[in-house]
Design a protein around this motif. Structure first.
Motif, short mmCIF file in Angstrom:
data_model
loop_
_atom_site.label_atom_id
_atom_site.label_comp_id
_atom_site.label_asym_id
_atom_site.label_seq_id
_atom_site.Cartn_x
_atom_site.Cartn_y
_atom_site.Cartn_z
N GLY A 114 -2.71 11.33 -1.74
CA GLY A 114 -3.96 11.00 -2.43
C GLY A 114 -4.75 9.92 -1.72
N LEU A 115 -4.05 8.91 -1.21
CA LEU A 115 -4.73 7.85 -0.48
C LEU A 115 -5.24 8.35 0.87
CD1 LEU A 115 -2.33 4.93 -1.38
CD2 LEU A 115 -4.75 5.05 -1.94
N GLY A 173 1.88 -3.66 -2.79
CA GLY A 173 0.99 -4.24 -3.79
C GLY A 173 -0.25 -4.84 -3.16
N ASP A 174 -0.07 -5.53 -2.04
CA ASP A 174 -1.21 -6.13 -1.34
C ASP A 174 -2.20 -5.07 -0.89
OD1 ASP A 174 0.19 -8.54 -1.56
OD2 ASP A 174 1.10 -8.33 0.43
N PRO A 224 -13.24 -0.10 -1.75
CA PRO A 224 -13.21 1.36 -1.93
C PRO A 224 -13.77 2.16 -0.76
CG PRO A 224 -14.94 0.37 -3.27
CD PRO A 224 -14.12 -0.76 -2.72
N THR A 225 -14.51 1.51 0.14
CA THR A 225 -15.06 2.23 1.30
C THR A 225 -14.30 1.91 2.58
OG1 THR A 225 -16.70 0.48 1.71
CG2 THR A 225 -17.37 2.29 0.27
N SER A 226 -13.13 1.30 2.46
CA SER A 226 -12.32 0.95 3.63
C SER A 226 -11.23 2.00 3.84
CB SER A 226 -11.68 -0.44 3.47
OG SER A 226 -10.71 -0.66 4.49
N ALA A 263 -6.02 -4.20 -2.02
CA ALA A 263 -7.08 -4.18 -1.02
C ALA A 263 -7.88 -2.88 -1.12
CB ALA A 263 -6.49 -4.32 0.38
N ALA A 264 -7.17 -1.76 -1.31
CA ALA A 264 -7.86 -0.48 -1.44
C ALA A 264 -8.74 -0.44 -2.69
CB ALA A 264 -6.84 0.66 -1.46
N ASP A 265 -8.28 -1.10 -3.75
CA ASP A 265 -9.05 -1.13 -4.99
C ASP A 265 -10.36 -1.92 -4.83
OD1 ASP A 265 -7.19 0.37 -6.35
OD2 ASP A 265 -6.16 -1.35 -7.23
#
Length: 275
Positions: free
Chosen positions: A158-159, A124-125, A134-136, A129-131
């Motif tokens: 997908g990730l 979840g964390d 978005p450029t990380s 963070a990815a949300d």
């Protein structure tokens, strides 16, 4: 009479977004003075707010804004470095209450949850963070790696794909893509990804270990041995590479060489375990 409290709420919200931190009472009082100046006859409520907004846009906290660490980040880092991950989690969560969209803190929280073995929380964390980042590529790879452990191969893939869109030469993202493909039974695709990762970084022991395992499974014993030995040559201090070579020797009935490789791995010590 109701305009002033409403204006104060609006001005406070605008300042918080502009300054990227909660404004102080003094900040808000200053902005309300500009609001009142703009509101005076023949002004309107809207012109008052616009006047306050104009002040926000020239405020030093906006023009020269810096990323101030919310309370809890420094303590969380100190606890994490000391191996006190439960305490670190508490501090990072406190910091996120001040700014829930701090992706860097979410990554730290995820790392601490991983250390505690709470993979559900860590997923979840990392997803959050990815949300918000978005450029990380790092955030996407970390989220995908845990989803891979949870056998959610499609989502992990997908990730990995998103991470590679951000950074096409990210070796960790390539390995995640390959692992996801292997989980989805796309073995040829996985092999191609592992090979591409190793072409960029021959010392990527995770890629060589998995590629060699696939080659051995396919009966390509000589090719697998070449993969494992090249991994050791590329990363001589990697415990993982030497362990993979030892496993290969053991699986092919070469116990003496397996023992020698295991001894070499042990001699390197735990400091090189993640090499």
């Amino acid at each position: 009479a109701q305009e002033t409290p409403c204006a104060r709420r609006i001005v406070t919200a605008l300042a918080r977004r502009a300054f990227r931190q909660p404004p102080t009472a003094t900040d808000v009082d200053t902005l309300m003075a500009f609001y009142r100046e703009g509101r005076e006859e023949p002004g309107t409520f809207e012109t008052g707010v616009q006047h306050a907004l104009a002040r926000i846009l020239v405020a030093p906290k906006f023009v020269f804004r810096t990323e101030e660490e919310p309370a809890g980040v420094a303590k969380g880092k100190t606890y994490a470095e000391a191996g006190q991950y439960k305490e670190a989690v508490v501090e990072y969560k406190t910091a996120l209450q001040a700014d829930p969209r701090r992706g860097d803190i979410l990554l730290k929280l995820g790392d601490a949850d991983v250390k505690l073995g709470d993979l559900r929380a860590a997923i979840g964390d990392y997803r959050r963070a990815a949300d918000v980042l978005p450029t990380s590529a790092e955030a996407h790879v970390k989220a995908g790696s845990l989803l891979l452990l949870a056998r959610q191969f499609e989502e992990a893939k997908g990730l990995a794909d998103k991470a590679l869109q951000i950074d096409p030469k990210n070796v960790d993202a390539m390995i995640l893509m390959a692992n996801s493909m292997a989980g989805l039974k796309d073995i040829d695709g996985a092999v191609a990804e592992y090979q591409e990762a190793l072409a960029l970084n021959p010392a990527a022991d995770a890629a060589s270990a998995n590629l060699g395992a696939i080659q051995l499974f396919r009966g390509e014993k000589d090719t697998a041995e070449a993969t494992f030995t090249k991994a050791v040559a590329s990363a001589p201090k990697s415990v993982n590479a030497r362990m993979a070579l030892a496993n290969f020797y053991w699986a092919t009935g070469r116990q003496k060489e397996a023992e020698e490789s295991l001894k070499a791995a042990v001699a390197l010590g735990p400091a090189n375990l993640a090499s």
